[in-house]
Design a protein around this motif. Structure first.
Motif, PDB file in Angstrom:
ATOM      1  N   MET A   1      18.778 -33.533 -28.026  1.00  0.00           N
ATOM      2  CA  MET A   1      19.219 -34.884 -27.522  1.00  0.00           C
ATOM      3  C   MET A   1      18.664 -36.029 -28.483  1.00  0.00           C
ATOM      4  SD  MET A   1      17.940 -36.221 -23.866  1.00  0.00           S
ATOM      5  CE  MET A   1      17.297 -37.866 -23.716  1.00  0.00           C
ATOM      6  N   LYS A   2      19.417 -36.998 -28.454  1.00  0.00           N
ATOM      7  CA  LYS A   2      19.080 -38.401 -29.272  1.00  0.00           C
ATOM      8  C   LYS A   2      18.082 -39.143 -28.944  1.00  0.00           C
ATOM      9  CE  LYS A   2      23.666 -38.562 -31.577  1.00  0.00           C
ATOM     10  NZ  LYS A   2      24.882 -39.311 -31.456  1.00  0.00           N
ATOM     11  N   LYS A   3      17.032 -39.604 -29.611  1.00  0.00           N
ATOM     12  CA  LYS A   3      15.986 -40.416 -29.219  1.00  0.00           C
ATOM     13  C   LYS A   3      16.049 -41.746 -29.385  1.00  0.00           C
ATOM     14  CE  LYS A   3      12.829 -36.540 -30.111  1.00  0.00           C
ATOM     15  NZ  LYS A   3      11.687 -36.037 -30.958  1.00  0.00           N
ATOM     16  N   SER A   4      15.526 -42.668 -28.776  1.00  0.00           N
ATOM     17  CA  SER A   4      15.347 -43.944 -28.747  1.00  0.00           C
ATOM     18  C   SER A   4      14.344 -44.396 -29.980  1.00  0.00           C
ATOM     19  CB  SER A   4      15.460 -44.794 -27.643  1.00  0.00           C
ATOM     20  OG  SER A   4      14.090 -44.451 -27.035  1.00  0.00           O
ATOM     21  N   VAL A   5      14.879 -45.356 -30.571  1.00  0.00           N
ATOM     22  CA  VAL A   5      13.831 -45.804 -31.748  1.00  0.00           C
ATOM     23  C   VAL A   5      13.301 -47.266 -31.925  1.00  0.00           C
ATOM     24  CG1 VAL A   5      13.543 -45.883 -34.320  1.00  0.00           C
ATOM     25  CG2 VAL A   5      14.903 -44.110 -33.271  1.00  0.00           C
ATOM     26  N   LEU A   6      12.229 -47.608 -32.014  1.00  0.00           N
ATOM     27  CA  LEU A   6      11.798 -48.909 -32.075  1.00  0.00           C
ATOM     28  C   LEU A   6      11.356 -49.240 -33.707  1.00  0.00           C
ATOM     29  CD1 LEU A   6      10.890 -51.906 -31.602  1.00  0.00           C
ATOM     30  CD2 LEU A   6       9.018 -50.653 -30.623  1.00  0.00           C
ATOM     31  N   ILE A   7      11.914 -50.090 -34.372  1.00  0.00           N
ATOM     32  CA  ILE A   7      11.284 -50.325 -35.887  1.00  0.00           C
ATOM     33  C   ILE A   7      10.695 -51.721 -35.741  1.00  0.00           C
ATOM     34  CG2 ILE A   7      12.178 -50.943 -38.264  1.00  0.00           C
ATOM     35  CD1 ILE A   7      14.866 -49.453 -37.455  1.00  0.00           C
TER      36      ILE A   7
ATOM     37  N   GLU B   1      19.906 -42.497 -30.230  1.00  0.00           N
ATOM     38  CA  GLU B   1      20.649 -43.266 -29.075  1.00  0.00           C
ATOM     39  C   GLU B   1      20.793 -44.626 -28.930  1.00  0.00           C
ATOM     40  OE1 GLU B   1      20.784 -42.373 -24.318  1.00  0.00           O
ATOM     41  OE2 GLU B   1      18.994 -42.238 -25.305  1.00  0.00           O
ATOM     42  N   THR B   2      19.609 -45.121 -29.172  1.00  0.00           N
ATOM     43  CA  THR B   2      19.353 -46.636 -29.132  1.00  0.00           C
ATOM     44  C   THR B   2      18.456 -47.046 -30.141  1.00  0.00           C
ATOM     45  OG1 THR B   2      19.389 -46.436 -26.893  1.00  0.00           O
ATOM     46  CG2 THR B   2      18.601 -48.685 -27.922  1.00  0.00           C
ATOM     47  N   ILE B   3      18.661 -48.240 -30.899  1.00  0.00           N
ATOM     48  CA  ILE B   3      17.479 -48.582 -31.884  1.00  0.00           C
ATOM     49  C   ILE B   3      17.207 -50.053 -31.583  1.00  0.00           C
ATOM     50  CG2 ILE B   3      17.255 -48.986 -34.549  1.00  0.00           C
ATOM     51  CD1 ILE B   3      19.733 -47.197 -34.867  1.00  0.00           C
TER      52      ILE B   3
ATOM     53  N   ILE C   1      12.444 -36.330 -38.527  1.00  0.00           N
ATOM     54  CA  ILE C   1      11.813 -36.941 -37.469  1.00  0.00           C
ATOM     55  C   ILE C   1      12.796 -37.055 -36.329  1.00  0.00           C
ATOM     56  CG2 ILE C   1      10.613 -39.195 -36.509  1.00  0.00           C
ATOM     57  CD1 ILE C   1       9.450 -39.666 -39.419  1.00  0.00           C
ATOM     58  N   LEU C   2      14.023 -37.488 -36.436  1.00  0.00           N
ATOM     59  CA  LEU C   2      14.883 -37.695 -35.407  1.00  0.00           C
ATOM     60  C   LEU C   2      15.939 -36.576 -35.236  1.00  0.00           C
ATOM     61  CD1 LEU C   2      15.666 -41.556 -36.505  1.00  0.00           C
ATOM     62  CD2 LEU C   2      14.241 -40.717 -34.462  1.00  0.00           C
TER      63      LEU C   2
END
Length: 128
Positions: free
Chosen positions: A1-7, A29-31, A126-127
């Motif tokens: 499952m794809k993850k959501s990421v915060l840069i 999934e979301t950035i 990581i992802l």
């Protein structure tokens, strides 16, 4: 499952390139992107208040104006117990200082210290 990421990074070019690579590789999934630690903490608090989905991965720069990465970590640790799930935090920095690398190890929340730039291999590990 794809993850959501915060840069979290003050460099707009770096933020855009990182976001585009993650999108092109279809690894998240979301950035979300924030320009410093202060706006990132504000973002997390707003997500908590609206009961929205928190990012699962944070890529955090150290050297930023307003609130740097270490100050972000101090604030994050204050609100961490209100989170329903843990967030994996990766320091992504151009710093070559051993002091910074050692400091990153002092936070149990920080999974790794990665030298800039993030590579495709880093992102896939990581992802992926």
């Amino acid at each position: 499952m794809k993850k959501s990421v915060l840069i979290i990074d003050n460099d707009p070019i770096y933020r855009t390139i990182s976001q585009k690579i993650i999108e092109k590789l279809d690894l998240a999934e979301t950035i979300f992107v924030e320009k410093n630690g202060y706006t990132a903490i504000d973002f997390i608090i707003n997500v908590l208040a609206t009961k929205s989905k928190l990012p699962e991965i944070i890529f955090l720069d150290i050297e930023m104006p307003v609130m740097n990465g270490w100050e972000f970590m101090d604030e994050y640790c204050k609100i961490e117990n209100t989170l329903l799930t843990g967030i994996e935090i990766y320091i992504v920095s151009s710093s070559i200082s051993q002091v910074d690398k050692d400091k990153a190890k002092s936070y149990s929340e920080i999974k790794d210290f990665i030298s800039k730039p993030l590579t495709i291999e880093n992102l896939k590990t990581i992802l992926g």
